[in-house]
Design a protein around this motif. Structure first.
Motif: not given
Length: 120
Positions: A106-117
């Motif tokens: 969940m932390v990795i997915i959240g981080t990837l979503l923030i970076v993508e955004r």
């Protein structure tokens, strides 16, 4: 620590009486029934298995197909849930590993979503 959290959350997710289990079941049915992705599978998949030339109406055919799909999902997920619950209760180390893996994912997915955004 993390171990206490795992024990507490595992205990909290196990119904202590039958009324708690029924309340959880009804909530789960409500959430699943209102899930647009779940409803889309009926719209996208089931009509291709109907035949307008049969004696019974399309709505009846769709109802039977939907019922068969729903029953098969209930059987599969009930078995999966019971098996997972048994394994996680019998092996606390597996429960802890699953909790840690899920949290890290969940932390990795959240981080990837923030970076993508931020980049897009």
């Amino acid at each position: 620590g993390a171990m206490t959290f795992v024990r507490t959350s595992a205990r909290a997710s196990t119904p202590t009486d039958s009324s708690t289990g029924w309340v959880t079941l009804v909530k789960g049915i409500g959430v699943s029934g209102l899930n647009p992705k779940g409803l889309l599978i009926f719209i996208a998949m089931l009509p291709q298995f109907t035949n307008p030339e049969w004696d019974w109406p399309i709505t009846g055919q769709l109802a039977v197909l939907g019922l068969v799909f729903t029953v098969s999902c209930v059987i599969f997920y009930l078995g999966l849930g019971l098996a997972a619950g048994t394994v996680l209760q019998l092996r606390p180390a597996v429960s802890l590993a699953v909790t840690r893996f899920s949290g890290a994912a969940m932390v990795i997915i959240g981080t990837l979503l923030i970076v993508e955004r931020l980049s897009g």
